[in-house]
Design a protein around this motif. Structure first.
Motif, PDB file in Angstrom:
ATOM      1  N   CYS A   2      12.959  -6.068   2.593  1.00 22.43           N
ATOM      2  CA  CYS A   2      11.560  -5.959   2.983  1.00 22.43           C
ATOM      3  C   CYS A   2      10.823  -7.271   2.788  1.00 22.43           C
ATOM      4  CB  CYS A   2      10.858  -4.880   2.155  1.00 22.43           C
ATOM      5  SG  CYS A   2      11.382  -3.227   2.568  1.00 22.43           S
ATOM      6  N   THR A   6       4.669  -7.398   3.534  1.00 23.93           N
ATOM      7  CA  THR A   6       4.517  -6.061   4.088  1.00 23.93           C
ATOM      8  C   THR A   6       4.607  -4.989   3.012  1.00 23.93           C
ATOM      9  OG1 THR A   6       5.532  -6.836   6.129  1.00 23.93           O
ATOM     10  CG2 THR A   6       5.434  -4.459   5.792  1.00 23.93           C
ATOM     11  N   PHE A   7       5.564  -5.121   2.102  1.00 26.62           N
ATOM     12  CA  PHE A   7       5.795  -4.095   1.083  1.00 26.62           C
ATOM     13  C   PHE A   7       6.387  -4.723  -0.162  1.00 26.62           C
ATOM     14  CE2 PHE A   7       8.520  -0.952  -0.983  1.00 26.62           C
ATOM     15  CZ  PHE A   7       7.572   0.009  -1.279  1.00 26.62           C
ATOM     16  N   SER A   9       7.450  -3.102  -3.840  1.00 25.76           N
ATOM     17  CA  SER A   9       7.516  -1.909  -4.677  1.00 25.76           C
ATOM     18  C   SER A   9       7.110  -2.173  -6.120  1.00 25.76           C
ATOM     19  CB  SER A   9       8.926  -1.315  -4.647  1.00 25.76           C
ATOM     20  OG  SER A   9       9.850  -2.224  -5.234  1.00 25.76           O
ATOM     21  N   VAL A  14      -1.538  -0.182  -4.856  1.00 25.44           N
ATOM     22  CA  VAL A  14      -1.017   0.439  -3.648  1.00 25.44           C
ATOM     23  C   VAL A  14      -2.205   0.805  -2.773  1.00 25.44           C
ATOM     24  CG1 VAL A  14       0.344   2.343  -2.720  1.00 25.44           C
ATOM     25  CG2 VAL A  14       0.924   1.383  -4.955  1.00 25.44           C
TER      26      VAL A  14
END
Length: 83
Positions: A2, A6-7, A9, A14
């Protein structure tokens, strides 16, 4: 893999957004988050209206997770103009 733009974790913030059709007549939205490994802590956060995207309303909120490591389950509640 990823793209971290964009992302990510591991990010402690969030950002979540709902985009229901304007024709649905929704007046409010709420995020309901459950922190599984924190004795199933539950948070309800209002999702302020952020404007329009075409024919859709936008409700959005930032969920701060801090140093929490574990699963966060979430759902949404939408309320109509009639309650």
């Amino acid at each position: 893999m990823c793209d971290p733009q964009t992302f990510d974790s591991r990010d402690s913030r969030v950002e979540l957004a709902l985009r229901p059709p304007r024709a649905g007549g929704f007046s409010a939205a709420t995020l309901i988050a459950y922190f599984e490994h924190r004795d199933e802590e539950r948070r309800e956060l209002p999702m302020p209206w952020r404007g329009l995207e075409g024919d859709r309303d936008v409700f959005a909120v930032t969920l701060e997770t801090g140093d929490y490591v574990g699963l966060v389950w979430y759902s949404f509640r939408l309320e109509g103009l009639d309650g």
